[in-house]
Enzyme design. Sequence first.
Site, PDB file in Angstrom:
ATOM      1  N   HIS A 272       1.058  -1.400  -0.086  1.00  0.00           N
ATOM      2  CA  HIS A 272       0.013  -0.585   0.220  1.00  0.00           C
ATOM      3  C   HIS A 272       1.304   1.335  -0.139  1.00  0.00           C
ATOM      4  CE1 HIS A 272      -0.247  -1.963   4.952  1.00  0.00           C
ATOM      5  NE2 HIS A 272       1.307  -0.624   4.890  1.00  0.00           N
TER       6      HIS A 272
ATOM      7  N   TYR B 232      17.469   2.273   3.347  1.00  0.00           N
ATOM      8  CA  TYR B 232      17.475   1.775   1.985  1.00  0.00           C
ATOM      9  C   TYR B 232      18.618   2.451   1.202  1.00  0.00           C
ATOM     10  CZ  TYR B 232      12.779   0.042   2.921  1.00  0.00           C
ATOM     11  OH  TYR B 232      11.747  -0.188   2.811  1.00  0.00           O
TER      12      TYR B 232
END
Length: 488
Positions: free
Chosen positions: A171, A258
Amino acid sequence: MSFKIAIIGAGSVGFTKKLFTDILCVPEFRDIEFALTDISEHNLGMIRAILDRIVEANNLPTRVTATTDRRKALEGARYVISCVRVGGLEAYADDIRIPLKYGIDQCVGDTICAGGILYGQRNIPVILDFCKDIRAVAESGAKFLNYANPMAMNTWAAIEYGKVDTVGLCHGVQHGAAQIAEVLGAKSSKELDYVCSGINHQTWFIELRLNGRPIGKDELVAAFEAHPVYSKQEKLRIDVLKRFGVYSTESNGHLSEYLPWYRKRPDEITRWIDMSDWIHGETGGYLRYSTETRNWFETEYPQFLEAASKPIDPAKRSNEHASHILEALETNRVYRGHFNVRNNGVIANLPQDAIIESPGFVDRFGINMAAGITLPEACAATCMSSINVQRMSVHAAIAGDIDLLKLAVLHDPLVGAVSTPEEVWQMVDEMVVAQAAWLPQYADAVPAAKERLSKSRVKTREWAGAARRSVRSIEELRAEKAALKQAG
């Protein structure tokens, strides 16, 4: 219309309830069967009682079954939804705790980085077991909808090795689009048109239009910097927007781990995060949140059960993709969303075998991806760093190759920015030994790893992280909720 949906990991009570009520918002789906399965009889009992209460309150013919026998639950299922967390919070705690000893500070640890990679190692053998059962006993051509993280690795394994028709669902795109619409002053996200593409948790809004008007970098930067909340909560994302020229879907906390630039120095971490909520970068934030949520649900279960007696309100149907995909496949009402699939040329400047997240349309003919997308070079380069880690991680999990696993962790952007090769080798040994109960493919490697750990001279430290908070008690959570209710 009647068919069967199996939900694996249905003991994830809140999410299972959301999926269930979303699906039952489709009028044609009133007469379907839900088969719930989980390894926890306790959790199954709780969610079964909640769903039975919903069915009764809404006078529905929907059938709900629950069993710890996964294969039985999958028999004849047309759709199989996975929302499992292999190893539970016990293993997840090690995903955060052990890397901290080596200076690696994660907010979430469920996608890549040291925690996400080991999470994938626990998941992939189980995912392949799911796929084996789907091929054996589910309806022919059954579709596997994976919600479990690490999304790309799990989906990669299911498609390449499980040989099951699989789509990964998240989502993040919806949440990012809602933020953009808000800062631009839109009354609704429906006023915003966009192309968002990349890989899961590193998806990029590469084209934006508000009521048909193109939105460029400078306007978007100015809008975010002027926002009284997001300017504080999304500092890192705004910095990436300034440098890359496009906005990332993922939260400040997710994105920070990340990349190799924002969490590598402890004294720099607090500059880029916000402690108003875990998702903005708190050390081990999602672990704390998950622990508190579990404790809260266990304690307040009677209230959750009572709330299940309310009528289903179609106006409150969530933007989770699953119900909309099923509706499109079964009724031919077309749905546009963003899906995790094998690239196969959809994104021109990412590898063919990568699991990408990109726009597609669903109808009775299936999921049809919009091809011909080219990412900005910086976005593609960032995605490539993760894809290389994901590929090695999947291959290591399949082969039980601890040396390849260490190389995958070594090549992770944040790990590589913080740790030396010697530290990575020892850290992986320590994590594999600690999580051996959930890593059957590494059983033969564990004795040698223990031996190496007994002789290692790599120094570690007990470190809580740069921005850690303690798990709050039920009393503290109640007080906070009461204060919020009074203020609002």
